[in-house]
Scaffold this motif. Structure first.
Motif, PDB file in Angstrom:
ATOM      1  N   VAL A  95       0.800  -1.165  -0.013  1.00  0.00           N
ATOM      2  CA  VAL A  95      -0.116  -0.041   0.064  1.00  0.00           C
ATOM      3  C   VAL A  95       0.780   1.374  -0.046  1.00  0.00           C
ATOM      4  N   VAL A  96       1.837   1.130   0.772  1.00  0.00           N
ATOM      5  CA  VAL A  96       3.071   2.331   0.629  1.00  0.00           C
ATOM      6  C   VAL A  96       3.527   2.653  -0.618  1.00  0.00           C
ATOM      7  N   VAL A  97       4.169   1.433  -1.167  1.00  0.00           N
ATOM      8  CA  VAL A  97       4.498   1.602  -2.543  1.00  0.00           C
ATOM      9  C   VAL A  97       3.501   2.291  -3.442  1.00  0.00           C
ATOM     10  N   GLN A 105       0.111  12.666  -0.103  1.00  0.00           N
ATOM     11  CA  GLN A 105       0.830  13.538   0.497  1.00  0.00           C
ATOM     12  C   GLN A 105       1.128  13.103   2.007  1.00  0.00           C
ATOM     13  N   GLY A 106       0.088  11.924   2.277  1.00  0.00           N
ATOM     14  CA  GLY A 106       0.147  11.406   3.526  1.00  0.00           C
ATOM     15  C   GLY A 106      -0.075   9.823   3.748  1.00  0.00           C
ATOM     16  N   ALA A 117       8.856  -0.096   9.201  1.00  0.00           N
ATOM     17  CA  ALA A 117       9.573  -0.133   8.077  1.00  0.00           C
ATOM     18  C   ALA A 117       8.771   0.724   6.830  1.00  0.00           C
ATOM     19  N   ALA A 118       7.380   0.688   6.892  1.00  0.00           N
ATOM     20  CA  ALA A 118       6.576   1.041   5.955  1.00  0.00           C
ATOM     21  C   ALA A 118       6.412   2.518   6.115  1.00  0.00           C
ATOM     22  N   VAL A 119       6.323   2.802   7.439  1.00  0.00           N
ATOM     23  CA  VAL A 119       6.277   4.364   7.990  1.00  0.00           C
ATOM     24  C   VAL A 119       7.648   5.028   7.308  1.00  0.00           C
ATOM     25  N   ALA A 122       7.620   5.502   3.813  1.00  0.00           N
ATOM     26  CA  ALA A 122       6.825   6.741   3.326  1.00  0.00           C
ATOM     27  C   ALA A 122       7.314   7.981   3.611  1.00  0.00           C
ATOM     28  N   ARG A 123       7.909   8.259   4.895  1.00  0.00           N
ATOM     29  CA  ARG A 123       8.586   9.275   5.203  1.00  0.00           C
ATOM     30  C   ARG A 123       9.763   9.657   4.353  1.00  0.00           C
ATOM     31  N   ALA A 124      10.431   8.656   3.917  1.00  0.00           N
ATOM     32  CA  ALA A 124      11.803   8.700   3.077  1.00  0.00           C
ATOM     33  C   ALA A 124      11.337   9.244   1.747  1.00  0.00           C
ATOM     34  N   ALA A 125      10.151   8.924   1.184  1.00  0.00           N
ATOM     35  CA  ALA A 125       9.392   9.377  -0.021  1.00  0.00           C
ATOM     36  C   ALA A 125       8.974  10.778   0.089  1.00  0.00           C
TER      37      ALA A 125
END
Length: 143
Positions: A95-97, A105-106, A117-119, A122-125
């Motif tokens: 889902v993050v991908v 945006q969020g 790891a998913a969070v 997301a933040r790194a992106a």
């Protein structure tokens, strides 16, 4: 005017950004059943003026809105600000991908959903990311 105290951590700051700036939310795992939490949260946010974009491959319409089988398909029809996830933690990484790919945006992982790891991904992106919190509860605190 800032919604968070000066010593607020990253999650609180990102939560405030989401609640201030996002208005179109794709709800991954939105159930058409009125007794489910996903339905209650989405209905509340819709009543607050947010655009709800249901993501459920087994439904055609929820809360009067067209349901889509994936974020990718929904993004062909809507600009998605926020991805609100009502899925098991192990289902979050793909889902993050997709959230990153569609330009959200969020990312908001509902109460009980934690995936560090998913969070981090997301933040790194560049996405704001919140986990283990209820969007409805946090929004209501501002009212």
């Amino acid at each position: 005017m800032s919604l968070q105290p000066p010593d607020a951590g990253p999650q609180e700051q990102e939560q405030a950004q989401i609640l201030q700036k996002c208005r179109t939310v794709a709800v991954v795992g939105l159930s058409p059943k009125a007794h489910r939490d996903s339905f209650k949260v989405a209905r509340y946010m819709q009543a607050q003026g947010w655009k709800i974009v249901p993501i459920n491959p087994n439904a055609t319409e929820i809360l009067g809105e067209t349901a889509y089988p994936s974020l990718t398909e929904a993004a062909r029809h809507h600009a998605i600000d926020l991805v609100n996830v009502f899925r098991n933690a192990e289902d979050v990484p793909p889902v993050v991908v997709e959230a990153i790919a569609v330009g959200a945006q969020g990312l908001w992982l509902q109460l009980g959903i934690v995936h560090a790891a998913a969070v981090a991904q997301a933040r790194a992106a560049g996405l704001w990311a919140v986990q283990n919190r209820c969007l409805m509860v946090e929004h209501a605190h501002l009212a």
